[in-house]
Write a protein that holds these residues in place. Structure first.
Motif, short mmCIF file in Angstrom:
data_model
loop_
_atom_site.label_atom_id
_atom_site.label_comp_id
_atom_site.label_asym_id
_atom_site.label_seq_id
_atom_site.Cartn_x
_atom_site.Cartn_y
_atom_site.Cartn_z
N ALA A 141 -1.49 22.79 24.37
CA ALA A 141 -1.01 22.11 23.17
C ALA A 141 0.49 22.35 22.99
N GLN A 159 2.71 20.25 25.07
CA GLN A 159 2.76 18.87 24.62
C GLN A 159 3.44 18.74 23.25
N GLU A 176 2.66 20.35 20.51
CA GLU A 176 1.74 20.56 19.41
C GLU A 176 1.68 22.05 19.08
N PRO A 235 -1.27 24.00 17.46
CA PRO A 235 -2.59 24.05 16.82
C PRO A 235 -2.79 25.36 16.06
#
Length: 164
Positions: A155, A158, A160, A162
């Motif tokens: 994540a 990319q 992100e 989380p």
């Protein structure tokens, strides 16, 4: 590769907490504890792999209680699990009142290290052989932590972030 007993990677470190190690409250700086944790975990990983290692991640660091000036900081680490080229290391931090002998667990942490060769390329490491109940508990729960770590890493790559 032959599995190596977790006990062979057990590493212990003790130091006295002095005023320059502490903040305005007389407790050890968190960053100082983090440095101790990374150092002892690296030694533990090197003992297991008998290779150079680099820190790949610090999954968690939970501060549970302060360590005060004049107390001893005591750290214990061992490799809990190995997967191809990586190793998970568990570190437990205690404070010891040197006058009474009382000890308190002050922090717990899991870190991951990768074994590397002279050119910095990952190299395989032996599996871990857990023997004690403590070692078995960490070993059995390690694959779940590894999955969570890989998902966080994916994540993050990319863009992100989380929540756990």
């Amino acid at each position: 590769m032959e599995p190596r007993p977790a006990r062979l990677s057990r590493t212990y470190m003790t130091d006295l907490v002095l005023p320059p190690d502490t903040n305005q409250f007389g407790t050890i700086f968190g960053g100082k504890v983090m440095a101790y944790i990374d150092k002892i975990a690296a030694i533990s990983a090197m003992r297991h792999a008998r290779q150079r290692v680099v820190t790949a991640s610090s999954d968690s660091l939970d501060f549970l209680a302060p360590i005060r000036v004049g107390q001893a900081i005591h750290l214990e680490a061992f490799v809990t699990y190995a997967h191809k080229t990586s190793m998970e290391v568990f570190v437990k931090v205690l404070a010891e009142n040197l006058l009474t002998g009382e000890t308190v667990i002050t922090a717990r942490s899991y870190l991951t290290f990768v074994a590397i060769d002279e050119e910095g390329r990952p190299v395989e490491v032996p599996p871990v052989l857990p023997e004690t109940e403590e070692e078995k508990a960490h070993y059995e729960s390690a694959p779940r932590r590894r999955e969570q770590r890989l998902a966080r890493r994916q994540a993050a790559s990319q863009g992100e972030f989380p929540m756990p």
